[in-house]
Design a protein around this motif. Structure first.
Motif, PDB file in Angstrom:
ATOM      1  N   UNK A 226       0.856  -1.192   0.000  1.00  0.00           N
ATOM      2  CA  UNK A 226       0.000   0.000   0.000  1.00  0.00           C
ATOM      3  C   UNK A 226       0.883   1.229   0.000  1.00  0.00           C
ATOM      4  N   UNK A 227       0.389   2.279  -0.625  1.00  0.00           N
ATOM      5  CA  UNK A 227       1.043   3.587  -0.625  1.00  0.00           C
ATOM      6  C   UNK A 227       0.148   4.564   0.126  1.00  0.00           C
ATOM      7  N   UNK A 228       0.750   5.488   0.840  1.00  0.00           N
ATOM      8  CA  UNK A 228      -0.060   6.603   1.362  1.00  0.00           C
ATOM      9  C   UNK A 228       0.820   7.839   1.508  1.00  0.00           C
ATOM     10  N   UNK A 229       0.166   8.994   1.497  1.00  0.00           N
ATOM     11  CA  UNK A 229       0.895  10.257   1.678  1.00  0.00           C
ATOM     12  C   UNK A 229       1.386  10.332   3.117  1.00  0.00           C
ATOM     13  N   UNK A 230       2.649  10.647   3.308  1.00  0.00           N
ATOM     14  CA  UNK A 230       3.183  10.633   4.677  1.00  0.00           C
ATOM     15  C   UNK A 230       2.510  11.685   5.558  1.00  0.00           C
ATOM     16  N   UNK A 231       1.858  12.680   4.935  1.00  0.00           N
ATOM     17  CA  UNK A 231       1.171  13.667   5.774  1.00  0.00           C
ATOM     18  C   UNK A 231      -0.185  13.157   6.282  1.00  0.00           C
ATOM     19  N   UNK A 232      -0.466  11.867   6.043  1.00  0.00           N
ATOM     20  CA  UNK A 232      -1.745  11.263   6.437  1.00  0.00           C
ATOM     21  C   UNK A 232      -1.484  10.088   7.385  1.00  0.00           C
ATOM     22  N   UNK A 233      -1.055  10.370   8.637  1.00  0.00           N
ATOM     23  CA  UNK A 233      -0.621   9.277   9.510  1.00  0.00           C
ATOM     24  C   UNK A 233      -1.722   8.289   9.868  1.00  0.00           C
ATOM     25  N   UNK A 234      -2.994   8.666   9.782  1.00  0.00           N
ATOM     26  CA  UNK A 234      -4.061   7.713  10.126  1.00  0.00           C
ATOM     27  C   UNK A 234      -3.985   6.489   9.216  1.00  0.00           C
ATOM     28  N   UNK A 235      -3.649   6.709   7.948  1.00  0.00           N
ATOM     29  CA  UNK A 235      -3.567   5.574   7.030  1.00  0.00           C
ATOM     30  C   UNK A 235      -2.398   4.661   7.413  1.00  0.00           C
ATOM     31  N   UNK A 236      -1.282   5.255   7.783  1.00  0.00           N
ATOM     32  CA  UNK A 236      -0.143   4.450   8.235  1.00  0.00           C
ATOM     33  C   UNK A 236      -0.488   3.649   9.470  1.00  0.00           C
ATOM     34  N   UNK A 237      -1.258   4.248  10.346  1.00  0.00           N
ATOM     35  CA  UNK A 237      -1.647   3.564  11.589  1.00  0.00           C
ATOM     36  C   UNK A 237      -2.519   2.337  11.279  1.00  0.00           C
ATOM     37  N   UNK A 238      -3.422   2.474  10.313  1.00  0.00           N
ATOM     38  CA  UNK A 238      -4.263   1.326   9.922  1.00  0.00           C
ATOM     39  C   UNK A 238      -3.366   0.184   9.429  1.00  0.00           C
TER      40      UNK A 238
ATOM     41  N   UNK B 261       1.082  -4.663   8.415  1.00  0.00           N
ATOM     42  CA  UNK B 261       1.639  -4.409   7.075  1.00  0.00           C
ATOM     43  C   UNK B 261       2.798  -3.435   7.283  1.00  0.00           C
ATOM     44  N   UNK B 262       4.010  -3.949   7.084  1.00  0.00           N
ATOM     45  CA  UNK B 262       5.219  -3.238   7.508  1.00  0.00           C
ATOM     46  C   UNK B 262       5.577  -2.019   6.680  1.00  0.00           C
TER      47      UNK B 262
ATOM     48  N   UNK C  33       5.622   9.764  -0.366  1.00  0.00           N
ATOM     49  CA  UNK C  33       4.715   8.608  -0.278  1.00  0.00           C
ATOM     50  C   UNK C  33       5.395   7.536   0.572  1.00  0.00           C
ATOM     51  N   UNK C  34       4.686   6.984   1.536  1.00  0.00           N
ATOM     52  CA  UNK C  34       5.221   5.839   2.287  1.00  0.00           C
ATOM     53  C   UNK C  34       4.747   4.544   1.616  1.00  0.00           C
ATOM     54  N   UNK C  35       5.615   3.532   1.661  1.00  0.00           N
ATOM     55  CA  UNK C  35       5.280   2.207   1.122  1.00  0.00           C
ATOM     56  C   UNK C  35       5.245   1.224   2.277  1.00  0.00           C
ATOM     57  N   UNK C  36       4.155   0.486   2.371  1.00  0.00           N
ATOM     58  CA  UNK C  36       4.045  -0.604   3.346  1.00  0.00           C
ATOM     59  C   UNK C  36       3.783  -1.897   2.585  1.00  0.00           C
ATOM     60  N   UNK C  37       4.226  -3.022   3.134  1.00  0.00           N
ATOM     61  CA  UNK C  37       3.954  -4.290   2.450  1.00  0.00           C
ATOM     62  C   UNK C  37       3.936  -5.454   3.422  1.00  0.00           C
ATOM     63  N   UNK C  38       3.296  -6.516   2.983  1.00  0.00           N
ATOM     64  CA  UNK C  38       3.271  -7.763   3.771  1.00  0.00           C
ATOM     65  C   UNK C  38       3.341  -8.923   2.785  1.00  0.00           C
TER      66      UNK C  38
END
Ligand SMILES: CC(C)(COP(=O)(O)OP(=O)(O)OC[C@H]1O[C@@H](n2cnc3c(N)ncnc32)[C@H](O)[C@@H]1OP(=O)(O)O)[C@@H](O)C(=O)NCCC(=O)NCCS
Length: 185
Positions: free
Chosen positions: A134-146, A152-153, A171-176
């Protein structure tokens, strides 16, 4: 050609394919600038016509097997809370991109987390994918928290990867990976 995804049932939610009757709810909730401003692909303004076109595109993507998209519905309320899905599904690499939004009236009640967990399970156990990211804008920490809550690292940051509202944004990248999901710890 791929079959429609099955309905997914969680404690509080029903995840089912979006239908044209969802267009007014999708337009109303996704039309909130807090949704378009924090996502990469949702335009603003967002009206019924765009919602209709999007729902039609979803059914094409599902038939082609390149995406599996779900409307997130409250089991008790019957209300549409948001949308979640696996996109850019590629058989060659056995991976898919996770995307989601929840309408502002329903934030911070754990719905995104519950829906993400259900879609991960579907992606790994039913579709047999090897990687979900998943990608999300780093200025949107709620998405990172989910994503963190669903294990999902965080894998890194793509610096100034997109231009949004005239500004380059990180953009932050998380993956599992499948083995991490099936054998946690
Ligand atoms: C991100 C989003 C999906 C979260 O939906 P949600 O249903 O509210 O999510 P949940 O309730 O499952 O979890 C939200 C978590 O973020 C936390 N949170 C909320 N605002 C936060 C902020 N500003 N900073 C840090 N954490 C925040 C909540 O406290 C909660 O964590 P907790 O359970 O540890 O308390 C929703 O805000 C949204 O749709 N935003 C706009 C679109 C978007 O960002 N989509 C994702 C891009 S891929």
């Amino acid at each position: 050609m791929t079959e429609c995804p099955p309905d997914l049932i969680t404690r509080r939610l029903l995840l089912r394919i979006p239908v044209l009757q969802d267009a007014p709810d999708i337009a109303r909730l996704a039309g909130d600038p807090e949704i378009s401003g924090n996502t990469l692909e949702i335009p603003y303004p967002y009206d019924h016509r765009i919602a209709h076109e999007w729902i039609a595109e979803v059914s094409e993507g599902v038939k082609a097997g390149t995406e599996m998209i779900f409307a997130v519905i409250g089991r008790n309320t019957g209300e549409l809370y948001g949308v979640i899905g696996l996109m850019e599904i590629t058989r060659e690499h056995s991976r898919a991109k996770l995307g989601y939004w929840i309408g502002r009236p329903y934030w911070n009640q754990g719905y995104a987390t519950e829906a993400v967990c259900a879609v991960l399970d579907y992606g790994f156990r039913v579709l047999g994918l090897n990687r979900i990211y998943a990608f999300y804008l780093t200025r949107n920490p709620a998405s990172g928290r989910v994503l963190d809550k669903c294990s999902i690292r965080h894998e890194g940051v793509l610096r100034q990867h997109v231009r949004k509202e005239g500004t380059f944004q990180d953009i932050a990248v998380h993956g599992i990976l499948k083995y991490e999901y099936l054998s946690p710890g």
